[in-house]
Motif scaffolding. Structure first.
Motif, PDB file in Angstrom:
ATOM      1  N   MET A 174       1.094   6.770  -6.910  1.00  0.00           N
ATOM      2  CA  MET A 174      -0.112   7.554  -7.190  1.00  0.00           C
ATOM      3  C   MET A 174       0.118   9.028  -6.976  1.00  0.00           C
ATOM      4  O   MET A 174      -0.742   9.859  -7.534  1.00  0.00           O
ATOM      5  N   SER A 197       0.785   3.954  -3.080  1.00  0.00           N
ATOM      6  CA  SER A 197       0.485   5.515  -2.842  1.00  0.00           C
ATOM      7  C   SER A 197       1.559   6.303  -3.001  1.00  0.00           C
ATOM      8  O   SER A 197       1.353   7.428  -3.743  1.00  0.00           O
ATOM      9  N   SER A 207       0.821  -1.324  -0.124  1.00  0.00           N
ATOM     10  CA  SER A 207       0.078   0.042  -0.139  1.00  0.00           C
ATOM     11  C   SER A 207       0.763   1.174  -0.138  1.00  0.00           C
ATOM     12  O   SER A 207       0.664   2.323  -0.650  1.00  0.00           O
TER      13      SER A 207
END
Length: 70
Positions: free
Chosen positions: A54, A51, A47
């Motif tokens: 992104m 992130s 994760s």
């Protein structure tokens, strides 16, 4: 007790298997992978990486392109 096998062959008072403790060595010797030992750690790292990806600025261009389609 006797067992006849073939042409009048006899096995007299014999144990074929006695107290057999056969274990499957493949199952005992298998090493677990890092991911199977630490699934929560792998999830947290995954994760964090997602992130970080992104946050790159090219996603703004992709977002604008999708908004212009509708």
């Amino acid at each position: 007790m006797s067992i006849n096998i073939g042409d009048n062959n006899e096995i007299i008072k014999s144990n074929i298997i006695d107290n057999s403790n056969i274990s499957n060595k493949d199952e005992n010797d298998k090493k677990e992978s890092f991911a199977s030992k630490h699934p929560i750690f792998i999830g947290v790292i995954g994760s964090i990486l997602a992130s970080m990806i992104m946050m790159f600025p090219f996603w703004d261009n992709i977002s604008q392109f999708i908004k212009n389609l509708f």
